[in-house]
Design a protein around this motif. Structure first.
Motif, PDB file in Angstrom:
ATOM      1  N   GLU A 112      -0.558  32.817  66.846  1.00 11.85           N
ATOM      2  CA  GLU A 112       0.619  32.080  67.302  1.00 11.85           C
ATOM      3  C   GLU A 112       1.908  32.768  66.848  1.00 11.85           C
ATOM      4  O   GLU A 112       2.854  32.953  67.627  1.00 11.85           O
ATOM      5  CB  GLU A 112       0.535  30.664  66.731  1.00 11.85           C
ATOM      6  N   ALA A 113       1.967  33.169  65.580  1.00 11.93           N
ATOM      7  CA  ALA A 113       3.157  33.849  65.057  1.00 11.93           C
ATOM      8  C   ALA A 113       3.367  35.196  65.745  1.00 11.93           C
ATOM      9  O   ALA A 113       4.489  35.563  66.090  1.00 11.93           O
ATOM     10  CB  ALA A 113       3.031  34.044  63.549  1.00 11.93           C
ATOM     11  N   ARG A 116       4.881  34.819  69.155  1.00 16.18           N
ATOM     12  CA  ARG A 116       6.321  34.527  69.083  1.00 16.18           C
ATOM     13  C   ARG A 116       7.118  35.802  68.853  1.00 16.18           C
ATOM     14  O   ARG A 116       8.177  36.009  69.452  1.00 16.18           O
ATOM     15  CB  ARG A 116       6.604  33.506  67.967  1.00 16.18           C
ATOM     16  N   ILE A 117       6.606  36.659  67.972  1.00 23.77           N
ATOM     17  CA  ILE A 117       7.290  37.931  67.700  1.00 23.77           C
ATOM     18  C   ILE A 117       7.348  38.775  68.966  1.00 23.77           C
ATOM     19  O   ILE A 117       8.395  39.324  69.321  1.00 23.77           O
ATOM     20  CB  ILE A 117       6.573  38.695  66.573  1.00 23.77           C
ATOM     21  N   VAL A 133      15.552  34.121  62.381  1.00 23.34           N
ATOM     22  CA  VAL A 133      14.352  33.512  62.964  1.00 23.34           C
ATOM     23  C   VAL A 133      13.281  34.579  63.180  1.00 23.34           C
ATOM     24  O   VAL A 133      12.105  34.369  62.848  1.00 23.34           O
ATOM     25  CB  VAL A 133      14.683  32.807  64.303  1.00 23.34           C
ATOM     26  N   ARG A 134      13.687  35.738  63.687  1.00 29.35           N
ATOM     27  CA  ARG A 134      12.727  36.821  63.895  1.00 29.35           C
ATOM     28  C   ARG A 134      12.139  37.276  62.558  1.00 29.35           C
ATOM     29  O   ARG A 134      10.939  37.561  62.453  1.00 29.35           O
ATOM     30  CB  ARG A 134      13.406  37.997  64.615  1.00 29.35           C
ATOM     31  N   ARG A 136      11.777  35.365  59.912  1.00 33.66           N
ATOM     32  CA  ARG A 136      10.871  34.310  59.467  1.00 33.66           C
ATOM     33  C   ARG A 136       9.513  34.414  60.169  1.00 33.66           C
ATOM     34  O   ARG A 136       8.471  34.189  59.558  1.00 33.66           O
ATOM     35  CB  ARG A 136      11.502  32.930  59.716  1.00 33.66           C
ATOM     36  N   HIS A 137       9.522  34.769  61.448  1.00 28.27           N
ATOM     37  CA  HIS A 137       8.262  34.942  62.175  1.00 28.27           C
ATOM     38  C   HIS A 137       7.421  36.061  61.563  1.00 28.27           C
ATOM     39  O   HIS A 137       6.195  35.937  61.449  1.00 28.27           O
ATOM     40  CB  HIS A 137       8.532  35.248  63.646  1.00 28.27           C
ATOM     41  N   GLU A 140       5.920  34.770  58.345  1.00 26.75           N
ATOM     42  CA  GLU A 140       4.798  33.879  58.649  1.00 26.75           C
ATOM     43  C   GLU A 140       3.555  34.679  59.015  1.00 26.75           C
ATOM     44  O   GLU A 140       2.448  34.368  58.559  1.00 26.75           O
ATOM     45  CB  GLU A 140       5.167  32.938  59.794  1.00 26.75           C
ATOM     46  N   LEU A 141       3.736  35.698  59.840  1.00 29.16           N
ATOM     47  CA  LEU A 141       2.595  36.517  60.247  1.00 29.16           C
ATOM     48  C   LEU A 141       1.957  37.199  59.046  1.00 29.16           C
ATOM     49  O   LEU A 141       0.728  37.195  58.893  1.00 29.16           O
ATOM     50  CB  LEU A 141       3.025  37.561  61.282  1.00 29.16           C
TER      51      LEU A 141
END
Length: 201
Positions: A112-113, A116-117, A133-134, A136-137, A140-141
């Motif tokens: 999912e992460a 998004r990237i 935000v990028r 943070r993605h 998360e990954l």
């Protein structure tokens, strides 16, 4: 590309990922491996990639990493989904890894992460998410991909620029769909210390 004919820093980084893969998988991930090598050579360790200005002359992006930070690179095995990179705090990756133990399976959340990237990479500038935000993605990954051994290695790195390289297949179908490979290494530091603000992470 340069890394295809010369053993560059980027090629060394991509090799750390490639050696984890059996041959059929490596073929599927070939675009992502080339992207990792290109990112290291053309962007991170290339002084010409830095913005112009008196304080940035001769400084590569890796030179601006400060203590406690690492560089994350994610490259998608889908040949049209590109790559993303950012310098982030190691503590943020560790916190994301702790959070990832809750809820959905880690592999589903990693996919999912990653998607998004990849969507952000292929979005026009006016619709692209903000840099925070990028970033943070990517955190998360990394948190959903790195295992305990990789996190321990990352925390123990000092006097160098840590690199977290992740490749994954976000395609909806195929034998390697949803697979991820990661490597936590240090960038060879022959250029570090040549510029006033050079970091020691």
């Amino acid at each position: 590309m340069l890394h295809e004919v010369v053993h560059t820093i980027g090629r060394s980084m991509a090799d750390t990922l490639a050696c984890q893969m059996p041959r059929p998988v490596r073929d599927r991930f070939s675009p992502a491996l080339h992207s990792v090598a290109h990112c290291c050579d053309a962007m991170l360790t290339n002084p010409g990639a830095s913005p112009y200005g008196a304080e940035h002359v001769g400084i590569s992006i890796a030179d601006r990493v400060v203590a406690g930070e690492a560089i994350i690179i994610f490259a998608d095995a889908h040949p049209r989904r590109g790559l993303a990179s950012a310098s982030v705090y190691i503590d943020a990756i560790v916190a994301a890894a702790i959070e990832s133990q809750r809820g959905q399976t880690r592999s589903a959340r990693a996919l999912e992460a990653a998607r998004r990237i990849s969507r952000a990479v292929n979005t026009s500038a006016e619709h692209c998410p903000p840099a925070e935000v990028r970033q943070r993605h990517l955190i998360e990954l990394a948190g959903r991909t790195l295992d305990a051994a990789a996190l321990d290695r990352l925390r123990l790195m000092s006097g160098c620029v840590p690199l977290v390289a992740i490749v994954g297949d976000t395609r909806a179908t195929g034998a390697t769909r949803g697979q991820f490979f990661h490597s936590v290494t240090q960038m060879p530091g022959r250029w570090l210390g040549t510029a006033a603000p050079a970091g020691a992470a």
